[in-house]
Design a protein around this motif. Structure first.
Motif, mmCIF file in Angstrom:
data_model
loop_
_atom_site.group_PDB
_atom_site.id
_atom_site.type_symbol
_atom_site.label_atom_id
_atom_site.label_comp_id
_atom_site.label_asym_id
_atom_site.label_seq_id
_atom_site.Cartn_x
_atom_site.Cartn_y
_atom_site.Cartn_z
ATOM 1 N N MET A 63 -18.504 1.469 -1.086
ATOM 2 C CA MET A 63 -17.583 0.881 -0.135
ATOM 3 C C MET A 63 -16.158 1.166 -0.594
ATOM 4 S SD MET A 63 -17.187 -3.219 0.638
ATOM 5 C CE MET A 63 -17.297 -3.828 -1.028
ATOM 6 N N SER A 64 -15.351 1.720 0.299
ATOM 7 C CA SER A 64 -13.965 2.058 -0.002
ATOM 8 C C SER A 64 -13.058 0.885 0.383
ATOM 9 C CB SER A 64 -13.561 3.311 0.774
ATOM 10 O OG SER A 64 -12.206 3.585 0.550
ATOM 11 N N ILE A 65 -12.211 0.488 -0.549
ATOM 12 C CA ILE A 65 -11.302 -0.638 -0.348
ATOM 13 C C ILE A 65 -9.896 -0.090 -0.144
ATOM 14 C CG2 ILE A 65 -10.287 -2.697 -1.399
ATOM 15 C CD1 ILE A 65 -13.202 -3.098 -0.819
ATOM 16 N N GLU A 66 -9.261 -0.515 0.943
ATOM 17 C CA GLU A 66 -7.871 -0.164 1.169
ATOM 18 C C GLU A 66 -7.018 -1.121 0.332
ATOM 19 O OE1 GLU A 66 -4.848 0.359 4.927
ATOM 20 O OE2 GLU A 66 -6.994 0.155 5.316
ATOM 21 N N ARG A 67 -6.063 -0.582 -0.419
ATOM 22 C CA ARG A 67 -5.297 -1.387 -1.371
ATOM 23 C C ARG A 67 -3.814 -1.454 -1.003
ATOM 24 N NH1 ARG A 67 -8.498 -1.821 -5.973
ATOM 25 N NH2 ARG A 67 -10.279 -0.432 -5.898
ATOM 26 N N TYR A 68 -3.166 -2.484 -1.559
ATOM 27 C CA TYR A 68 -1.714 -2.537 -1.496
ATOM 28 C C TYR A 68 -1.171 -1.417 -2.377
ATOM 29 C CZ TYR A 68 -1.618 -7.134 0.750
ATOM 30 O OH TYR A 68 -1.755 -8.168 1.636
ATOM 31 N N THR A 69 0.079 -1.021 -2.138
ATOM 32 C CA THR A 69 0.692 0.005 -2.975
ATOM 33 C C THR A 69 0.862 -0.525 -4.394
ATOM 34 O OG1 THR A 69 2.944 -0.729 -2.522
ATOM 35 C CG2 THR A 69 2.001 0.898 -0.988
ATOM 36 N N GLY A 70 1.031 0.376 -5.334
ATOM 37 C CA GLY A 70 1.238 -0.019 -6.727
ATOM 38 C C GLY A 70 2.439 -0.932 -6.891
ATOM 39 N N LEU A 71 3.531 -0.647 -6.167
ATOM 40 C CA LEU A 71 4.719 -1.493 -6.275
ATOM 41 C C LEU A 71 4.444 -2.887 -5.701
ATOM 42 C CD1 LEU A 71 7.625 -1.881 -7.125
ATOM 43 C CD2 LEU A 71 8.328 -0.977 -4.902
ATOM 44 N N ALA A 72 3.749 -2.965 -4.583
ATOM 45 C CA ALA A 72 3.413 -4.268 -3.997
ATOM 46 C C ALA A 72 2.541 -5.069 -4.967
ATOM 47 C CB ALA A 72 2.699 -4.094 -2.661
ATOM 48 N N GLN A 73 1.597 -4.402 -5.614
ATOM 49 C CA GLN A 73 0.751 -5.081 -6.602
ATOM 50 C C GLN A 73 1.596 -5.583 -7.769
ATOM 51 O OE1 GLN A 73 -2.374 -2.409 -7.794
ATOM 52 N NE2 GLN A 73 -3.174 -2.206 -5.710
ATOM 53 N N ALA A 74 2.480 -4.735 -8.275
ATOM 54 C CA ALA A 74 3.322 -5.119 -9.419
ATOM 55 C C ALA A 74 4.208 -6.308 -9.057
ATOM 56 C CB ALA A 74 4.176 -3.935 -9.872
ATOM 57 N N LEU A 75 4.813 -6.289 -7.873
ATOM 58 C CA LEU A 75 5.675 -7.396 -7.458
ATOM 59 C C LEU A 75 4.877 -8.690 -7.296
ATOM 60 C CD1 LEU A 75 7.998 -5.587 -4.878
ATOM 61 C CD2 LEU A 75 8.616 -6.392 -7.174
ATOM 62 N N HIS A 76 3.642 -8.580 -6.784
ATOM 63 C CA HIS A 76 2.782 -9.763 -6.639
ATOM 64 C C HIS A 76 2.499 -10.393 -7.994
ATOM 65 C CE1 HIS A 76 -1.234 -11.679 -6.664
ATOM 66 N NE2 HIS A 76 -0.869 -12.178 -5.501
ATOM 67 N N TRP A 77 2.064 -9.577 -8.960
ATOM 68 C CA TRP A 77 1.684 -10.108 -10.266
ATOM 69 C C TRP A 77 2.897 -10.545 -11.079
ATOM 70 C CZ3 TRP A 77 -2.837 -11.949 -10.262
ATOM 71 C CH2 TRP A 77 -3.850 -11.353 -9.486
ATOM 72 N N LEU A 78 4.051 -9.893 -10.894
ATOM 73 C CA LEU A 78 5.286 -10.360 -11.546
ATOM 74 C C LEU A 78 5.702 -11.722 -10.998
ATOM 75 C CD1 LEU A 78 7.490 -7.133 -11.787
ATOM 76 C CD2 LEU A 78 6.717 -8.570 -13.689
ATOM 77 N N THR A 79 5.547 -11.907 -9.690
ATOM 78 C CA THR A 79 5.851 -13.206 -9.080
ATOM 79 C C THR A 79 4.919 -14.276 -9.639
ATOM 80 O OG1 THR A 79 6.592 -12.108 -7.045
ATOM 81 C CG2 THR A 79 6.076 -14.456 -6.902
ATOM 82 N N ALA A 80 3.627 -13.967 -9.724
ATOM 83 C CA ALA A 80 2.664 -14.930 -10.274
ATOM 84 C C ALA A 80 3.031 -15.299 -11.711
ATOM 85 C CB ALA A 80 1.245 -14.355 -10.203
ATOM 86 N N ALA A 81 3.402 -14.305 -12.506
ATOM 87 C CA ALA A 81 3.785 -14.569 -13.898
ATOM 88 C C ALA A 81 5.048 -15.423 -13.961
ATOM 89 C CB ALA A 81 3.995 -13.251 -14.645
ATOM 90 N N ALA A 82 6.027 -15.113 -13.132
ATOM 91 C CA ALA A 82 7.275 -15.891 -13.124
ATOM 92 C C ALA A 82 6.996 -17.347 -12.759
ATOM 93 C CB ALA A 82 8.283 -15.271 -12.155
ATOM 94 N N LEU A 83 6.093 -17.557 -11.808
ATOM 95 C CA LEU A 83 5.742 -18.926 -11.421
ATOM 96 C C LEU A 83 5.047 -19.669 -12.563
ATOM 97 C CD1 LEU A 83 4.605 -18.345 -7.750
ATOM 98 C CD2 LEU A 83 6.666 -19.526 -8.535
ATOM 99 N N CYS A 84 4.324 -18.934 -13.395
ATOM 100 C CA CYS A 84 3.666 -19.571 -14.547
ATOM 101 C C CYS A 84 4.692 -20.049 -15.572
ATOM 102 C CB CYS A 84 2.691 -18.600 -15.210
ATOM 103 S SG CYS A 84 1.206 -18.309 -14.230
ATOM 104 N N PHE A 85 5.908 -19.500 -15.542
ATOM 105 C CA PHE A 85 6.953 -19.920 -16.466
ATOM 106 C C PHE A 85 7.890 -20.953 -15.863
ATOM 107 C CE2 PHE A 85 5.865 -15.818 -18.430
ATOM 108 C CZ PHE A 85 5.708 -16.239 -19.737
#
Length: 177
Positions: A1-23
């Motif tokens: 099954m092929s999964i359509e993904r967010y772009t690498g930059l969108a992924q990075a911004l998502h996880w950076l936001t999650a990390a910032a919220l953890c702080f």
């Protein structure tokens, strides 16, 4: 099954936001446990600086999202689920923009706001009524953030553990086998 993904930059911004919220949350909790003085001031500055960072990350995410389409949901995702997900994302964006604004209206009320001690954002003339309103909105906003993030994470866990439909993989880099 092929999964359509967010772009690498969108992924990075998502996880950076999650990390910032953890702080951003623990920084204010730590600050509240010190008496007025330099240690408390440092932790508030860290909290405010992370809040400004979240604001900037959300602006970047919205700009990127405006220019790039969202990947397709996994096959079989019902319309109601897509609607709830869209509503949750929209509310998260709105609250994550509102929280730094209300925080700035509190912190900048009568003084400048340091950003990681690198630059100082200009404050404005002290306004007690505005400060109280901003404080009330900020306190209520934190509960909205908690609820929306819990819903976001719970839905992701449900997709991973129950539906097993690959939804989380949209926000992860492709794995090479």
């Amino acid at each position: 099954m092929s999964i359509e993904r967010y772009t690498g930059l969108a992924q990075a911004l998502h996880w950076l936001t999650a990390a910032a919220l953890c702080f951003v949350l623990p920084f204010v909790w730590v600050a509240e446990n010190f008496p007025p003085g330099p240690i408390r001031t440092f932790w508030y500055m860290a909290h405010e600086s992370m809040g400004i960072s979240v604001f900037l990350l959300i602006l970047l995410r919205l700009t990127w999202r405006w220019r790039h389409r969202v990947p397709a949901y996994p096959a079989g995702t019902r319309r109601l689920m897509r609607l709830i997900a869209g509503l949750n994302h929209g509310l998260l964006y709105a609250v994550l923009l509102a929280m730094p604004v209300t925080g700035y209206l509190m912190a900048g009320n009568g003084q400048d706001v340091p950003f990681f001690r690198v630059i100082s954002l200009p404050g404005f003339e002290k306004n007690e009524a505005l400060g109280q309103l901003a404080n009330t909105l900020h306190v209520w906003g934190q509960f909205a953030v908690y609820g929306l993030i819990i819903l976001h994470v719970a839905a992701t866990v449900w997709h991973v553990a129950v539906r097993r439909d690959g939804l989380l993989e949209r926000m992860l880099p492709e794995q090479r086998h």
